[in-house]
Each structure stands twice: as structure tokens, then as C-alpha cells.
Design an enzyme around this catalytic site. Structure first.
Site, PDB file in Angstrom:
ATOM      1  N   ASP A 207       2.687  -5.671   5.904  1.00 26.26           N
ATOM      2  CA  ASP A 207       3.465  -4.452   6.467  1.00 26.26           C
ATOM      3  C   ASP A 207       2.479  -3.910   7.837  1.00 26.26           C
ATOM      4  O   ASP A 207       3.196  -3.416   8.812  1.00 26.26           O
ATOM      5  CB  ASP A 207       3.177  -3.162   5.348  1.00 26.26           C
ATOM      6  N   LYS A 208       1.176  -3.739   7.606  1.00 27.18           N
ATOM      7  CA  LYS A 208       0.410  -3.184   9.038  1.00 27.18           C
ATOM      8  C   LYS A 208       0.162  -4.312  10.093  1.00 27.18           C
ATOM      9  O   LYS A 208       0.094  -3.926  11.084  1.00 27.18           O
ATOM     10  CB  LYS A 208      -0.880  -2.767   8.464  1.00 27.18           C
TER      11      LYS A 208
ATOM     12  N   ASP B 132      -1.336  -4.584   0.937  1.00 21.87           N
ATOM     13  CA  ASP B 132      -0.903  -3.073   0.009  1.00 21.87           C
ATOM     14  C   ASP B 132      -0.873  -3.647  -1.378  1.00 21.87           C
ATOM     15  O   ASP B 132      -1.182  -2.299  -2.126  1.00 21.87           O
ATOM     16  CB  ASP B 132       0.212  -2.529   0.487  1.00 21.87           C
TER      17      ASP B 132
ATOM     18  N   GLU C  24      -0.159   4.802   0.133  1.00 25.75           N
ATOM     19  CA  GLU C  24       1.079   4.599  -0.266  1.00 25.75           C
ATOM     20  C   GLU C  24       1.335   4.633  -1.645  1.00 25.75           C
ATOM     21  O   GLU C  24       0.594   4.338  -2.552  1.00 25.75           O
ATOM     22  CB  GLU C  24       1.333   3.002  -0.153  1.00 25.75           C
TER      23      GLU C  24
ATOM     24  N   CYS D 230       6.740  -9.398   0.849  1.00 25.76           N
ATOM     25  CA  CYS D 230       7.476  -8.712  -0.321  1.00 25.76           C
ATOM     26  C   CYS D 230       9.135  -8.668  -0.059  1.00 25.76           C
ATOM     27  O   CYS D 230       9.441  -8.337   1.157  1.00 25.76           O
ATOM     28  CB  CYS D 230       6.990  -7.153  -0.506  1.00 25.76           C
TER      29      CYS D 230
ATOM     30  N   SER E  43       5.874   3.483  -0.425  1.00 30.44           N
ATOM     31  CA  SER E  43       6.083   1.994   0.044  1.00 30.44           C
ATOM     32  C   SER E  43       7.470   1.925   0.363  1.00 30.44           C
ATOM     33  O   SER E  43       8.276   2.718  -0.078  1.00 30.44           O
ATOM     34  CB  SER E  43       5.757   1.233  -1.398  1.00 30.44           C
TER      35      SER E  43
END
Ligand code: FES
Length: 565
Positions: free
Chosen positions: A130-131, A88, A453, A201, A479
Site C-alpha cells: 500500500d504505502k 499493513d 487503518e 492483497c 483499509s
């Protein structure tokens, strides 16, 4: 749980390796280097989202090799395959970001496809962004075979001029630049030093939220979410996965027995206690649906209501995920929550033991020496930070992140952004002012498409010093790095004619976290008149991934799943 006395461990792969009617498959397996002695061994698919192009995924193919070594050492065949992965942080606003949430479902579909098509007996997902994680878990929930997730690990902090940095520092530097609060040299210095190497992150953003909560759900080994990507414990974990998978095969313990209503509640409890990302609501709604377990936004609110927010972690707090390991990791936090009656101890996990049995071996949190996790008697907020909102602007739900630091009520006049990118332009021209409720619409799963996001807009707002002076509402997402007065996931989305499509510049809007109401102050008659005049926009895409996504995706209140009618 079934025992294995009557079950072979190669329950699926034996179709290819043992049946005389499959000579071509057997020839191909010899072709990739298997020996006759390998043919009766269980075959384990190792799904890596490894990809050189971003820090969250750049090391995963390397970790997968350690996983494979552990699988082979336990007398099984490990076969690495890749799925896609999108970072992202590198999508550059809506144009790239459109593909991010859809990538979750592509990852789920890819893993399901390979494991089913190639008859693997188990699957290990090595994932880091994230995904990737919810995508992998959705696939595991669809597949009736043993499965384990290995988290790639959090990133270490960057440093510049004595300050700790992470990816959000780079975004916020842009806002400071607009506000004239940073020199060109320091702007460049922050960008060049925010990311020191591999890892996801570093705050309690979406990746660390999902990793910690999936560990709580029982689908990764204890400490999986706590080892940073470059910590030696991460390699050790990878090498241990083979033995863990062998045990799961012997027990025939599958995700269907691990993902339960109670284990979903454990995952959500950890999300709330740690102040995790609002994206977790989307992903757990989707994981529950993949597992066939009813879970609604109101169920998530119920967990939030009973779970105090106790972690001083970024984005709203001081510390990073890398700091958690030193205080006992996620197991120590779970042990504390369990002792306080907030975690179900009887859920099965991929260790073959229950949550309570795993936690018996976990270290204790020491409230004398650490100040990252607060005691329940003195929480940062007495209930969870994720609040499900309703009201005439969000008839079927919206998701807000309310840590308490930004206040509990905001009332202001609407400033409309028809597209996410407009807010950056407005900020640079000084058009966003104290008291505005910025409405970013056409950012939902269909309208975006892909439910963008808002990391760039919200970070820029914070960097411009407006973080506690304006509110931001959207049918897109935020986010995990976002903080400030924000409400996202507004449904129905603008593309479907939800009330967010009908707001006009200057309308008065109230966001009330105490009553969980999102109110547009116009009469029902005015709302109906505006609705009658509304014309649905044409879909932005009719072909390709996004064309398919627009046709199939459900609303944010239904987890944005794509595989249901
Ligand atoms: Fe991959 Fe943040 S962009 S973890």
C-alpha cells in the site's frame, strides 16, 4: 519535452564518473566492479522495497534482478538499493499500524536521498504494498529525472473447501469466531489457506488501487497493474523496463511532465470506476503536493461525481484483481473509459507516448463475455463510491466509501471507542448493537499517531454479521479491504480538538451520503461548551519516527504530508 541531441544520458552521474575532482567516487565505483567502459554509461537507481517478511514484498528483490538485467542490456549501469516496507496486514492493530502511513514518507525520503546523493540519472521503483507505491511516486515527483514504477503484482487467490479466499477472509473469520459462526477447524483452515504466496492483497484494496491508478497516470508500463506477481508477464515487464528507461533518458521525459492535473484526474477516474480504496484520496493529495499541483478534496469529489462505479471487484463485489487480466487488463478498462470521454488522452506516459496512443494498442472490453466491468449505461452506482463529507462533525472534510449497497443514510446513537482495540473487546462482549454509530477516535495522523487503518475492526464487524446494521466513523483510515457504512479521515482530528473529540456515548449522529453531511445532533452552544472543557492530550511520542511524525504531519485533508510547513 527536450530532445537529446545536446544532452548526454549521464547528466547526473557524470559528475561522479567524469570529473577529475572526484577520484574517491570513481575508486568506489571501480570497487563495486564497474569497468572503465562502464564509467560513461548512465546510472539507474533501482529502488526495491523487497523484504522477506511479507507476501507483498517477498519477491521484489528477485524482480529487481530482472529489472537490472534489462537496464544492463540497454548499455546502462543498474544499481539496486532497498528502502523499508511495512505490510499493513502484519501490524497487529494500532501498535504496529502506527508505523504504516509514516512509512510512506520514509520511503519517499529514502528514494529521494539515495538518488540525489548518489547522482543517479534515473530511478526505477520496484514496489508492492500500500504505502510503497505512493511513497515511490512522491519521491519521483520530487526528483527531476526519468522514473518508472514497476508493481510487484497482485496475489493469486487462496482456496479452502471450495471457497476463494484472500487476506480479508482471514480478518472476517475472526468476526465469525466471535459470533460463533465458524468451527475451530475452519477458522484455522481459512488462516492457513488465505495467502498462497507472493503478491499484494488481491481485491481492489489499496495496493491494487494505487497500482491501477498509477498506471493510468502514466508512470508504469501498460499492464503493470494487471499481471499477478507470479505471472510470467511480470518477469517480462521487468526485463522491458531497461529499454523504457533508455527511451525516457533520450527524451529527457521526467515525472514533472507526466504528473499533471489531467493525469491526476485520470488516476482518480480509475480509482472511482474500479471502486478503489479511500486511501487513494490521501495518497493523491500527497502526490499532487509533491509535484506542486493544487489538488483538494473537492477536486476529488468532482471526479467522483462524474465517474460511474462499474467494477464488481472485492471488497464490495465478487472478483479479484487476478481476474482483470483475462478481460484485457487495466488498459482495456481505460480504453473503454477513454472512448466514453472519461479519460484525458493527451497525457504523456513513460512509454514516451500519450495515453491515447498507448490505448490504441489495448484490447477491447467484451461486454458479451465478461461481467466484471459493467457498461456505463448500467453501472453499479451512477457516480463514484468515494464521497467527501462535511458537516459539524467534519468541518474540514472526511472521506466515506459509499457503494450504494449499504444504503445512503444512516442515523444512530454514538458508541465511543477511545482506541481502535476497544471495538474488538466490545464486539466479543456483544456491546455493539444494531443502530450504533461506532466512533473510533484518537486514531488520526497525530493522535494515533500514524492514522491507523481499521481493517481489523471493520472486518470483525462484518464477520459478526453487523456490517449492514451499524456505521463506523473515525479520524483514522479504512483499509482498501473495508466495506460497510464507514466514514474515515475525519478532520480536524480528535488530537487537534476536532468535533469528533467532543462526541459522547448516546449522541445522535446522522451520516447522509446524498447531502454528504456528517452531523452530530447537538446545539452550537453545547458544542462550544464541550470544546471549552476539552483538554488536548499529550502526544503519545516525542522522540523517534513517531515523535517526528507528530510534529510534522499535516491533516488527512492535506494528504498527511510531512515535508511542508
Ligand atoms: Fe501489502 Fe496488503 S498488506 S498489499
Amino acid at each position: 519535452m527536450n530532445t537529446t541531441e545536446t544532452q548526454s544520458l549521464n547528466k547526473y552521474s557524470r559528475t561522479l564518473t567524469q570529473e577529475v575532482t572526484n577520484p574517491a567516487a570513481q575508486a568506489m565505483l571501480y570497487g563495486i566492479g564497474l569497468k572503465e567502459s562502464d564509467m560513461a554509461k548512465p546510472q539507474i537507481g533501482i529502488a526495491s522495497t523487497g523484504y522477506e517478511g511479507n507476501p507483498c514484498n517477498m519477491h521484489l528483490n528477485g524482480l529487481s534482478v530482472y529489472v537490472k538485467q534489462g537496464v544492463q542490456a540497454n548499455d546502462m549501469v543498474g544499481l539496486i538499493f532497498n528502502t523499508i516496507g511495512v505490510s499493513d496486514g502484519m501490524t497487529n492493530g494500532n501498535d504496529g499500524m502506527r508505523y504504516s502511513l509514516p512509512s510512506r514518507d520514509l520511503i519517499a525520503d529514502s528514494i529521494e536521498s539515495v538518488v540525489q546523493a548518489q547522482w543517479y540519472d534515473g530511478v526505477i521503483a520496484v514496489v508492492g504494498c500500500d504505502k510503497n507505491m505512493p511513497g515511490a511516486i512522491m519521491a519521483m515527483a520530487r526528483l527531476e529525472r526519468p522514473a518508472i514504477m514497476v508493481y510487484g503484482g497482485t496475489i493469486r487467490s487462496g482456496h479452502y473447501k471450495g471457497q476463494k479466499l484472500d487476506i480479508v477472509s482471514a480478518f472476517e473469520a475472526l468476526g465469525k469466531k466471535f459470533a460463533g459462526n465458524i468451527s475451530d477447524e475452519d477458522f484455522k483452515g481459512v488462516i492457513q489457506n488465505s495467502i498462497p504466496g507472493a503478491g499484494a492483497c488481491g481485491g481492489m484494496y489499496t495496493a491494487n488501487t494505487m497500482a491501477a491508478s498509477i498506471e493510468a497516470m502514466g508512470l508504469s508500463l501498460p499492464f503493470s497493474s494487471s499481471y499477478p506477481a507470479t505471472h510470467e508477464g511480470k518477469q517480462d515487464e521487468c526485463r522491458k523496463i531497461g529499454a523504457a528507461m533508455k527511451k525516457l533518458l533520450e527524451l529527457n521525459l521526467t515525472p514533472k511532465e507526466i504528473i499533471t492535473r489531467k493525469s491526476l484526474e485520470n488516476a482518480l477516474t480509475v480509482v472511482m470506476a474500479l471502486g478503489g480504496s479511500t486511501n487513494a484520496t490521501l495518497h493523491y493529495l500527497a502526490i499532487a503536493r509533491a509535484a506542486g499541483i493544487p489538488l483538494t478534496l473537492d477536486d476529488i469529489q468532482a471526479v467522483s461525481d462524474r465517474t460511474p462505479f462499474i467494477a464488481d471487484l472485492k471488497p464490495s463485489g465478487k472478483y479479484y484483481m487476478e481476474d482483470i487480466l483475462a478481460i484485457g487488463g487495466v488498459p482495456a478498462i481505460m480504453k473503454y473509459l477513454y472512448a466514453q470521454g472519461l479519460i484525458h488522452g493527451d497525457c504523456l506516459t513513460i512509454t514516451g507516448k500519450t495515453v491515447a496512443e498507448n490505448l490504441a494498442e489495448a484490447p477491447d472490453l467484451d461486454f458479451e463475455t465478461q461481467n466484471i466491468i459493467f457498461p456505463l449505461t448500467n453501472p453499479i452506482k451512477a457516480s463514484g463510491h468515494i464521497q467527501i463529507m462535511y458537516g459539524n462533525l467534519a468541518p474540514t472534510g472526511a472521506v466515506a466509501k459509499i457503494t450504494g449497497k449499504e444504503g445512503l443514510r444512516f442515523e444512530g446513537h454514538a458508541k465511543i471507542c477511545e482506541h481502535e482495540s476497544e471495538i474488538i473487546d466490545m464486539l466479543s462482549k456483544g456491546e455493539i448493537k444494531e443502530g450504533h454509530v461506532v466512533v473510533i477516535r484518537n486514531a488520526g495522523p497525530k493522535g494515533g499517531p500514524g492514522m491507523s487503518e481499521m481493517l481489523k475492526p471493520t472486518s470483525a464487524v462484518i464477520g459478526a454479521g453487523l456490517g449492514d446494521k451499524i456505521a463506523l466513523i473515525t479520524d483514522g483510515r479504512f483499509s482498501g479491504g473495508t466495506h460497510g457504512f464507514v466514514v474515515g479521515h475525519i478532520t480536524p482530528e480528535a488530537f487537534d480538538g476536532g468535533p469528533i473529540a467532543l462526541v459522547k456515548d448516546g449522541d445522535l449522529i446522522t451520516i447522509d451520503a446524498t447531502t454528504r453531511q456528517l452531523i452530530l445532533h447537538i446545539s452550537d452552544e453545547d458544542m462550544a461548551t464541550r470544546k471549552a472543557a476539552w483538554i488536548q492530550p499529550k502526544p503519545m511520542f516525542t522522540k523517534g519516527v513517531l515523535g517526528k511524525y507528530i510534529r510534522n504531519v499535516k491533516s488527512a485533508s492535506e494528504g498527511c504530508v510531512t515535508d511542508e510547513n
